[in-house]
Design a protein around this motif. Structure first.
Motif, mmCIF file in Angstrom:
data_model
loop_
_atom_site.group_PDB
_atom_site.id
_atom_site.type_symbol
_atom_site.label_atom_id
_atom_site.label_comp_id
_atom_site.label_asym_id
_atom_site.label_seq_id
_atom_site.Cartn_x
_atom_site.Cartn_y
_atom_site.Cartn_z
ATOM 1 N N LEU A 45 0.540 -1.384 -0.035
ATOM 2 C CA LEU A 45 0.034 -0.003 0.324
ATOM 3 C C LEU A 45 0.641 1.145 0.207
ATOM 4 O O LEU A 45 0.105 2.374 -0.268
ATOM 5 C CB LEU A 45 -1.066 0.090 0.999
ATOM 6 C CG LEU A 45 -2.154 -1.370 0.962
ATOM 7 C CD1 LEU A 45 -3.011 -1.562 2.160
ATOM 8 C CD2 LEU A 45 -2.988 -0.591 0.280
ATOM 9 N N THR A 46 1.914 1.179 0.358
ATOM 10 C CA THR A 46 2.314 2.119 0.404
ATOM 11 C C THR A 46 4.518 2.720 -0.684
ATOM 12 O O THR A 46 4.403 3.667 -1.111
ATOM 13 C CB THR A 46 3.575 2.441 2.225
ATOM 14 O OG1 THR A 46 4.540 1.564 2.282
ATOM 15 C CG2 THR A 46 2.320 3.352 3.067
ATOM 16 N N ARG A 47 4.523 1.750 -0.937
ATOM 17 C CA ARG A 47 5.254 1.410 -1.877
ATOM 18 C C ARG A 47 5.118 0.678 -2.742
ATOM 19 O O ARG A 47 6.316 0.377 -4.319
ATOM 20 C CB ARG A 47 6.730 0.716 -1.154
ATOM 21 C CG ARG A 47 7.336 1.257 -0.474
ATOM 22 C CD ARG A 47 8.830 0.621 0.132
ATOM 23 N NE ARG A 47 8.466 -0.428 1.153
ATOM 24 C CZ ARG A 47 8.485 -0.773 2.162
ATOM 25 N NH1 ARG A 47 7.945 0.286 2.659
ATOM 26 N NH2 ARG A 47 8.014 -2.413 2.584
ATOM 27 N N GLY A 48 4.131 -0.180 -3.387
ATOM 28 C CA GLY A 48 3.361 -0.755 -4.136
ATOM 29 C C GLY A 48 4.173 -1.871 -4.620
ATOM 30 O O GLY A 48 4.611 -2.676 -3.739
ATOM 31 N N GLY A 49 4.309 -3.351 -5.945
ATOM 32 C CA GLY A 49 5.316 -4.224 -5.633
ATOM 33 C C GLY A 49 4.239 -5.571 -6.182
ATOM 34 O O GLY A 49 2.947 -5.124 -6.293
ATOM 35 N N PRO A 50 4.741 -6.400 -6.036
ATOM 36 C CA PRO A 50 3.888 -7.704 -5.573
ATOM 37 C C PRO A 50 2.818 -7.521 -4.354
ATOM 38 O O PRO A 50 3.858 -6.954 -3.273
ATOM 39 C CB PRO A 50 5.087 -8.729 -6.374
ATOM 40 C CG PRO A 50 6.049 -7.939 -5.541
ATOM 41 C CD PRO A 50 6.360 -6.343 -5.749
ATOM 42 N N VAL A 51 2.139 -7.999 -4.820
ATOM 43 C CA VAL A 51 1.138 -7.691 -3.777
ATOM 44 C C VAL A 51 1.281 -9.217 -2.400
ATOM 45 O O VAL A 51 1.644 -10.426 -2.804
ATOM 46 C CB VAL A 51 -0.584 -8.302 -4.083
ATOM 47 C CG1 VAL A 51 -1.080 -8.488 -2.689
ATOM 48 C CG2 VAL A 51 -0.605 -7.157 -4.922
ATOM 49 N N PRO A 52 2.050 -9.115 -1.669
ATOM 50 C CA PRO A 52 2.556 -10.355 -0.677
ATOM 51 C C PRO A 52 1.273 -10.953 -0.682
ATOM 52 O O PRO A 52 0.374 -10.893 0.168
ATOM 53 C CB PRO A 52 2.892 -10.090 0.447
ATOM 54 C CG PRO A 52 3.129 -8.037 0.496
ATOM 55 C CD PRO A 52 1.920 -8.263 -0.557
ATOM 56 N N ALA A 53 2.013 -13.194 -0.409
ATOM 57 C CA ALA A 53 0.645 -13.856 -0.330
ATOM 58 C C ALA A 53 0.131 -13.576 1.138
ATOM 59 O O ALA A 53 -1.118 -13.839 1.609
ATOM 60 C CB ALA A 53 1.003 -15.401 -0.447
ATOM 61 N N SER A 54 0.594 -13.436 2.342
ATOM 62 C CA SER A 54 -0.049 -13.063 3.048
ATOM 63 C C SER A 54 -0.790 -11.665 2.934
ATOM 64 O O SER A 54 -2.182 -11.489 4.249
ATOM 65 C CB SER A 54 1.091 -12.762 4.517
ATOM 66 O OG SER A 54 2.071 -11.824 3.871
ATOM 67 N N CYS A 55 -0.695 -10.668 2.344
ATOM 68 C CA CYS A 55 -2.113 -10.113 2.416
ATOM 69 C C CYS A 55 -2.950 -10.284 1.970
ATOM 70 O O CYS A 55 -4.433 -9.986 1.948
ATOM 71 C CB CYS A 55 -1.582 -8.628 1.085
ATOM 72 S SG CYS A 55 -2.002 -7.645 0.978
ATOM 73 N N CYS A 56 -2.814 -11.173 0.824
ATOM 74 C CA CYS A 56 -3.787 -11.564 0.412
ATOM 75 C C CYS A 56 -4.896 -12.712 1.022
ATOM 76 O O CYS A 56 -6.001 -12.537 1.340
ATOM 77 C CB CYS A 56 -3.474 -12.633 -1.309
ATOM 78 S SG CYS A 56 -3.657 -11.271 -1.968
ATOM 79 N N SER A 57 -4.417 -13.640 2.026
ATOM 80 C CA SER A 57 -4.505 -13.983 3.019
ATOM 81 C C SER A 57 -5.499 -13.319 4.066
ATOM 82 O O SER A 57 -6.531 -13.625 4.067
ATOM 83 C CB SER A 57 -3.144 -15.056 3.239
ATOM 84 O OG SER A 57 -4.045 -16.125 4.358
ATOM 85 N N GLY A 58 -4.946 -12.335 4.387
ATOM 86 C CA GLY A 58 -5.505 -11.612 5.364
ATOM 87 C C GLY A 58 -6.945 -10.731 4.743
ATOM 88 O O GLY A 58 -7.597 -11.024 5.599
ATOM 89 N N ILE A 59 -6.427 -10.201 3.276
ATOM 90 C CA ILE A 59 -8.316 -9.886 2.787
ATOM 91 C C ILE A 59 -8.832 -11.107 2.874
ATOM 92 O O ILE A 59 -10.687 -10.647 2.469
ATOM 93 C CB ILE A 59 -7.386 -9.378 0.811
ATOM 94 C CG1 ILE A 59 -6.780 -7.921 1.929
ATOM 95 C CG2 ILE A 59 -8.738 -9.034 0.795
ATOM 96 C CD1 ILE A 59 -6.150 -7.523 0.847
ATOM 97 N N ASN A 60 -8.566 -12.283 2.311
ATOM 98 C CA ASN A 60 -9.792 -13.240 2.161
ATOM 99 C C ASN A 60 -10.043 -13.827 3.202
ATOM 100 O O ASN A 60 -11.018 -13.995 3.435
ATOM 101 C CB ASN A 60 -8.623 -14.399 1.317
ATOM 102 C CG ASN A 60 -9.013 -14.287 -0.611
ATOM 103 O OD1 ASN A 60 -9.859 -14.736 -1.399
ATOM 104 N ND2 ASN A 60 -7.289 -14.320 -0.553
#
Length: 119
Positions: A45-60
């Motif tokens: 959210l602050t630097r961009g780049g690839p979305v971490p898998a742990s981020c998507c896990s949290g969102i799901n």
């Protein structure tokens, strides 16, 4: 040095949010849950780049927990609060994040979102 200051700012922000955020009395979703689910997303959210898998896990996980209108409104309010408090957040990254994680939420993640209208 800037990375350490950024991480300390994020930790302070998250502690403040957990301590001061309204918790869902009857709902399953709390601001603490939102914060812990979205913490792995901070670098994206602050630097961009690839979305971490742990981020998507949290969102799901958060998406699965927010099954009622009050839960979704609480999640929206907590995300909105976080978006206004996280220094350097890129709103375009926040808006694109659900889609990048394969989640379709029916509202825009933005400081302008009226969470009371979220169904």
């Amino acid at each position: 040095m800037a990375i350490v200051v950024g991480k300390m700012t994020l930790i302070a922000l998250l502690c403040f949010m957990v301590a001061s955020a309204p918790y869902g009395v009857n709902g399953a979703v709390t601001c603490q849950m939102v914060v812990s689910s979205l913490t792995p997303c901070a670098s994206y959210l602050t630097r961009g780049g690839p979305v971490p898998a742990s981020c998507c896990s949290g969102i799901n996980s958060l998406y699965s927990a927010a099954t009622t209108t009050p839960d979704r409104q609480m999640a929206c309010k907590c995300m909105k609060q976080a978006s206004g408090m996280l220094p350097g957040i890129r709103l375009d990254a926040a808006t694109s994040l659900p889609g990048k994680c394969g989640v379709n939420i029916p509202y825009k993640i933005s400081p302008d979102t009226d969470c009371n209208k979220v169904q």
